[in-house]
Design a protein around this motif. Structure first.
Motif, PDB file in Angstrom:
ATOM      1  N   ASN A   1      49.541  48.487  26.233  1.00 39.19           N
ATOM      2  CA  ASN A   1      50.196  47.480  27.060  1.00 39.19           C
ATOM      3  C   ASN A   1      50.507  48.059  28.435  1.00 39.19           C
ATOM      4  OD1 ASN A   1      51.524  45.239  28.037  1.00 39.19           O
ATOM      5  ND2 ASN A   1      53.420  45.659  26.941  1.00 39.19           N
ATOM      6  N   TRP A   2      49.661  47.699  29.395  1.00 40.03           N
ATOM      7  CA  TRP A   2      49.873  48.112  30.779  1.00 40.03           C
ATOM      8  C   TRP A   2      50.778  47.117  31.477  1.00 40.03           C
ATOM      9  CZ3 TRP A   2      48.475  52.836  31.997  1.00 40.03           C
ATOM     10  CH2 TRP A   2      47.423  53.443  31.287  1.00 40.03           C
ATOM     11  N   SER A   3      51.628  47.598  32.349  1.00 41.68           N
ATOM     12  CA  SER A   3      52.514  46.729  33.125  1.00 41.68           C
ATOM     13  C   SER A   3      51.820  46.183  34.366  1.00 41.68           C
ATOM     14  CB  SER A   3      53.777  47.493  33.536  1.00 41.68           C
ATOM     15  OG  SER A   3      54.554  47.800  32.412  1.00 41.68           O
ATOM     16  N   MET A   4      50.527  46.446  34.488  1.00 44.96           N
ATOM     17  CA  MET A   4      49.772  45.977  35.641  1.00 44.96           C
ATOM     18  C   MET A   4      48.886  44.801  35.245  1.00 44.96           C
ATOM     19  SD  MET A   4      50.105  49.473  35.469  1.00 44.96           S
ATOM     20  CE  MET A   4      48.514  50.274  35.251  1.00 44.96           C
ATOM     21  N   LEU A   5      48.532  43.991  36.257  1.00 48.29           N
ATOM     22  CA  LEU A   5      47.686  42.819  36.045  1.00 48.29           C
ATOM     23  C   LEU A   5      46.790  42.622  37.255  1.00 48.29           C
ATOM     24  CD1 LEU A   5      47.417  40.459  33.916  1.00 48.29           C
ATOM     25  CD2 LEU A   5      48.820  39.103  35.490  1.00 48.29           C
ATOM     26  N   ARG A   6      45.548  42.192  36.990  1.00 47.19           N
ATOM     27  CA  ARG A   6      44.671  41.778  38.086  1.00 47.19           C
ATOM     28  C   ARG A   6      45.130  40.381  38.517  1.00 47.19           C
ATOM     29  NH1 ARG A   6      40.708  44.190  34.613  1.00 47.19           N
ATOM     30  NH2 ARG A   6      39.986  42.146  33.925  1.00 47.19           N
ATOM     31  N   GLN A   7      46.200  40.353  39.291  1.00 49.68           N
ATOM     32  CA  GLN A   7      46.841  39.079  39.607  1.00 49.68           C
ATOM     33  C   GLN A   7      45.989  38.202  40.514  1.00 49.68           C
ATOM     34  OE1 GLN A   7      50.769  38.843  41.770  1.00 49.68           O
ATOM     35  NE2 GLN A   7      51.410  38.077  39.766  1.00 49.68           N
ATOM     36  N   LYS A   8      45.248  38.808  41.411  1.00 50.64           N
ATOM     37  CA  LYS A   8      44.368  38.004  42.272  1.00 50.64           C
ATOM     38  C   LYS A   8      43.343  37.257  41.434  1.00 50.64           C
ATOM     39  CE  LYS A   8      44.829  40.981  46.361  1.00 50.64           C
ATOM     40  NZ  LYS A   8      44.111  41.892  47.301  1.00 50.64           N
ATOM     41  N   ASP A   9      42.769  37.941  40.453  1.00 51.95           N
ATOM     42  CA  ASP A   9      41.821  37.274  39.550  1.00 51.95           C
ATOM     43  C   ASP A   9      42.528  36.199  38.730  1.00 51.95           C
ATOM     44  OD1 ASP A   9      39.755  38.818  40.433  1.00 51.95           O
ATOM     45  OD2 ASP A   9      39.702  40.149  38.692  1.00 51.95           O
ATOM     46  N   ASN A  10      43.746  36.501  38.307  1.00 51.10           N
ATOM     47  CA  ASN A  10      44.502  35.538  37.502  1.00 51.10           C
ATOM     48  C   ASN A  10      44.785  34.267  38.304  1.00 51.10           C
ATOM     49  OD1 ASN A  10      46.016  34.718  35.142  1.00 51.10           O
ATOM     50  ND2 ASN A  10      47.866  35.149  36.310  1.00 51.10           N
ATOM     51  N   LEU A  11      45.168  34.435  39.568  1.00 48.69           N
ATOM     52  CA  LEU A  11      45.449  33.278  40.417  1.00 48.69           C
ATOM     53  C   LEU A  11      44.195  32.488  40.737  1.00 48.69           C
ATOM     54  CD1 LEU A  11      48.047  34.878  42.858  1.00 48.69           C
ATOM     55  CD2 LEU A  11      48.496  33.294  40.973  1.00 48.69           C
ATOM     56  N   ALA A  12      43.059  33.121  40.561  1.00 47.04           N
ATOM     57  CA  ALA A  12      41.784  32.425  40.756  1.00 47.04           C
ATOM     58  C   ALA A  12      41.243  31.849  39.452  1.00 47.04           C
ATOM     59  CB  ALA A  12      40.757  33.379  41.373  1.00 47.04           C
ATOM     60  N   GLY A  13      42.019  31.972  38.376  1.00 50.28           N
ATOM     61  CA  GLY A  13      41.602  31.416  37.094  1.00 50.28           C
ATOM     62  C   GLY A  13      40.575  32.241  36.363  1.00 50.28           C
ATOM     63  N   LYS A  14      40.486  33.530  36.668  1.00 58.23           N
ATOM     64  CA  LYS A  14      39.451  34.380  36.079  1.00 58.23           C
ATOM     65  C   LYS A  14      39.958  35.274  34.954  1.00 58.23           C
ATOM     66  CE  LYS A  14      36.929  34.658  40.481  1.00 58.23           C
ATOM     67  NZ  LYS A  14      36.412  35.586  41.537  1.00 58.23           N
ATOM     68  N   VAL A  15      41.224  35.135  34.584  1.00 61.13           N
ATOM     69  CA  VAL A  15      41.805  35.972  33.531  1.00 61.13           C
ATOM     70  C   VAL A  15      42.206  35.086  32.360  1.00 61.13           C
ATOM     71  CG1 VAL A  15      43.696  37.519  32.911  1.00 61.13           C
ATOM     72  CG2 VAL A  15      42.607  37.717  35.153  1.00 61.13           C
ATOM     73  N   HIS A  16      41.691  35.399  31.156  1.00 57.56           N
ATOM     74  CA  HIS A  16      42.086  34.648  29.963  1.00 57.56           C
ATOM     75  C   HIS A  16      43.469  35.111  29.535  1.00 57.56           C
ATOM     76  CE1 HIS A  16      42.119  33.097  25.841  1.00 57.56           C
ATOM     77  NE2 HIS A  16      41.178  32.252  26.251  1.00 57.56           N
ATOM     78  N   TYR A  17      44.285  34.144  29.111  1.00 66.29           N
ATOM     79  CA  TYR A  17      45.682  34.493  28.819  1.00 66.29           C
ATOM     80  C   TYR A  17      45.821  35.515  27.706  1.00 66.29           C
ATOM     81  CZ  TYR A  17      45.591  31.232  24.806  1.00 66.29           C
ATOM     82  OH  TYR A  17      45.302  30.596  23.629  1.00 66.29           O
ATOM     83  N   ARG A  18      44.836  35.659  26.856  1.00 66.58           N
ATOM     84  CA  ARG A  18      44.956  36.652  25.786  1.00 66.58           C
ATOM     85  C   ARG A  18      44.883  38.083  26.332  1.00 66.58           C
ATOM     86  NH1 ARG A  18      45.589  34.053  21.234  1.00 66.58           N
ATOM     87  NH2 ARG A  18      44.756  31.958  21.029  1.00 66.58           N
ATOM     88  N   GLU A  19      44.387  38.232  27.563  1.00 67.97           N
ATOM     89  CA  GLU A  19      44.408  39.550  28.198  1.00 67.97           C
ATOM     90  C   GLU A  19      45.827  39.976  28.547  1.00 67.97           C
ATOM     91  OE1 GLU A  19      41.387  40.091  31.344  1.00 67.97           O
ATOM     92  OE2 GLU A  19      40.567  38.160  30.675  1.00 67.97           O
TER      93      GLU A  19
END
Length: 702
Positions: A253-271
């Motif tokens: 469990n990393w405390s980091m996130l590819r937030q730019k990708d997430n805001l673009a809808g490219k990250v599945h919530y299970r990640e």
């Protein structure tokens, strides 16, 4: 924990004030490994354990998601006492509470200036009450952080889905963030858009969640009104959902996130369960879960509060895996926590306190394979056991692989290891082992990946005089602030009660030496109750209660009970539409592990007709979806029909399985009792436009 700014000049000043010479200070502190948390995020992470309060009109309509057409008059708690919520939370060690000020139904628990759909038009306190105000005052009295949930989705508001609603939404945000005290967390649900009342339109409205709310501008306003508020959920959030509603983070469990990708809808919530090792933003995980199957109170769930062992597991798999834990306790129609919920909370906290009661590493001899600049006062391993999380041990630049060894004075038994990184400088550890020397041989008792703010490992009992932590890989040199070890007493897990298709009941304890005491007459089992020795027949309806007892350690599990209905051996599926008859018997075989699936992308929704082979007084039905395959969809809207002759049918229930995607648990629907031999379940709508619907089991409530 207080984190100092790590500029060299400040660091040197601290050293000089402590009487250390400048020659000792010639080694710079370790450079941060980015991204790193803000002070707000650090303070939030330290809260660790806080509560969710789901309370609104749903509490009185027995729903999970209101449609938005509920009259404010249904909201009428008879004994609402926010001080009880806060007192219980404080007693079990919670640090804050978050209230559903407005859920998807749009009903506001405060007298909002911008809508009539609120407490001001309810009979509670003759419309003069304000739940949010009472909640804030209770939190303040008991020293708890005050948090607010505001649903972006509003199934009541006529302008939802249009530009005008955004102004309404932001106006309500401002009310909540400026009319009360400081809000520690602003909670935005990810459920947005769908069917609703919408001021009488009664239609489905879809929105683009990433664009509709203009989150960038909304967040700017939030920070303008309340700069110390941490925003959770959708948009450029400062903390993330853990990706499920079971309260469980992944081991990695990393405390980091590819937030730019997430805001673009490219990250599945299970990640979200694991975060991203290469994430450019610090977005730590929050694990949310309800103490009951549903998020709102339902009387039918009074006997379905999560088991003690499940609650203990949730603690170790959330806080013990670098996440915070947001635990929901829903007030009942009185406006109070139910006694069953309070009892389970106290039991859980008692177990955790006993598990982590005595730190066995306090005062032991500790050594490290490398210490930064050989500055043992500033960076030495004694900092790991000094009880001060502002101090830390670290290594010379470039030295990632390293070892820390603890020597006990006498052989000591341990089964818990707690580790913490100094996350103000970033999360680093990628791989580490825990070893114990047993009979002069090193035994690996744990091989793990991430640590983060806090990692708690549960291991088998091991008796050793030497414990070793081996850092194998990291994103930068290791920087650890704390390591502890404990010997938790044995936790006796609940026995497992099962009944097969022929009505034969078996009860299994965790260990064969545990004694099982059980009853079948509804009474609570004691040590004077019958002992389970062999399986037995129970073909009819009934309740079995049991506990397991470890005589050697004089420890017992809590009482577990399992209710069974009549066997389905005489049931017959006489018609099924929208899918093959193959494997349809799986729908009524009493086994949740088997399933039936509909046709792939059926043109019409399906229906199933079952002959119960006898007249029963039907009080409801149950539906168990399939939860482990994410490509299978669920029934979201249904209609239930009954008949005594398979010719004349009566619709007895129509509704929605709310939140079934994120919480695919056994669904129970109660109806007004009616005599019937045949039942027909129609699927009116599914959770997705494509894919197969899966059913694990259908049942009835008699």
């Amino acid at each position: 924990m207080r984190y100092y700014t790590l500029l060299t000049s400040v660091f040197l000043a601290i050293q000089l004030c402590s009487g250390q010479s400048s020659t000792q200070s010639s080694v710079d502190p370790p450079a941060p490994v980015y991204p790193i948390p803000t002070q707000k995020q650090l303070d939030w992470q330290e809260l660790e354990f806080y509560g969710f309060i789901h309370f609104t009109v749903n509490t009185f309509t027995d729903k999970e998601w209101g449609f938005g057409d509920e009259s404010p008059e249904v909201f009428h708690p008879t004994e609402l006492d926010a001080r009880q919520w806060a007192r219980v939370a404080k007693e079990v060690g919670m640090t804050g509470l978050i209230l559903t000020a407005k859920h998807h139904d749009g009903f506001c628990l405060w007298p909002s200036e911008y809508t009539e759909h609120s407490v001001k038009n309810s009979p509670w306190k003759d419309g003069k009450g304000d739940v949010v105000q009472e909640f804030y005052e209770a939190c303040k009295e008991y020293g708890l952080k005050f948090g607010v949930y505001l649903s972006p989705w509003d199934r009541n508001h006529p302008e939802y889905g249009r530009e005008g609603y955004i102004t309404y939404f932001r106006n309500q945000l401002k009310e909540l963030l400026t009319n009360y005290g400081e809000v520690f967390e602003m909670w935005f649900d990810g459920a947005n858009g769908g069917s609703g009342y919408y001021g009488g339109a009664n239609e489905t409205r879809r929105i683009n969640t990433l664009e509709y709310y203009d989150w960038e501008e909304t967040y700017k306003l939030i920070y303008e009104w309340s700069p110390n508020t941490l925003v959770w959920g959708v948009g450029p959030a400062e903390a993330r959902w853990i990706g499920n509603e079971r309260g469980i983070a992944n081991k990695t469990n990393w405390s980091m996130l590819r937030q730019k990708d997430n805001l673009a809808g490219k990250v599945h919530y299970r990640e979200f369960m694991s975060g991203h090792i290469d994430g450019e933003a610090w977005v730590p995980g929050e694990a949310d879960v309800s103490i009951r199957p549903g998020w709102f109170y339902h009387k039918s769930e009074d006997d379905k509060v999560r088991s003690l062992e499940e609650m203990v597991d949730i603690y170790y798999k959330s806080i013990g895996r670098n996440a915070t834990l947001l635990l929901n306790i829903p007030p009942d129609q009185r406006g109070l926590f139910h006694d069953n919920d309070i009892e389970r909370l106290n039991e859980m906290v008692h177990v955790i306190k006993e598990d982590l009661k005595t730190n066995l590493l306090a005062g032991v001899t500790v050594k490290a394979s490398n210490t930064r600049g050989k500055l043992y006062d500033q960076y030495g391993v004694r900092n790991l056991i000094d009880g001060d999380q502002d101090t830390y041990w670290t290594t010379d630049d470039g030295v990632i692989q390293s070892e820390i060894t603890f020597e006990f004075e006498v052989p000591t038994t341990i089964n818990r290891v707690l580790l913490q990184e100094y996350i103000a400088l970033g999360q680093r550890i990628k791989e580490f082992d825990v070893l114990a020397k047993v009979d002069n041989q090193w035994l690996t008792i744990a091989s793990e990946t991430t640590i983060g703010y806090k990692r708690i490992l549960r291991t088998e009992n091991v008796t050793t005089q030497t414990l070793k932590i081996v850092i194998k890989d990291a994103r930068g040199i290791p920087v650890l602030s704390n390591i502890e070890a404990f010997h938790a007493p044995r936790f006796v897990r609940n026995p497992q009660i099962e009944r097969d298709g022929d009505g034969v009941v078996s009860i299994q304890a965790e260990k064969p030496t545990d004694i099982i005491y059980f009853t079948i007459d509804g009474s609570e089992p004691t040590f004077d109750s019958p002992k389970y020795t062999e399986s037995f027949s129970m073909p009819g309806r009934g309740i079995i209660k049991a506990l397991a007892h470890d005589e050697i350690n004089d420890q017992s599990s809590v009482v577990i009970h399992e209710g069974f209905g009549s066997l389905k051996t005489d049931w017959k599926i006489i018609d099924i539409q929208g899918g093959s008859e193959n494997n349809s018997q799986n729908i009524i075989d009493g086994d949740f592990s088997t399933r039936w699936t509909s046709d792939s992308d059926p043109e019409t929704e399906f229906s199933i007709t079952i002959d119960l082979n006898r007249i029963v007084t039907l009080k409801g039905f149950t539906y168990m979806p399939r939860s482990e395959k994410h490509d299978l969809k669920h029934i979201s809207n249904f209609a239930l029909y009954v008949s005594q002759d398979n010719a004349n049918w009566e619709k007895v229930s129509e509704g929605e399985f709310s939140n079934i995607v994120n919480n695919p648990i056994l669904q129970s629907v109660e109806i007004k009792p009616i005599d019937a031999q045949y039942i027909r379940l129609d699927s009116l709508k599914s959770t997705d436009d494509h894919g197969q619907i899966a059913i694990a089991e259908l049942g009835i409530i008699e």
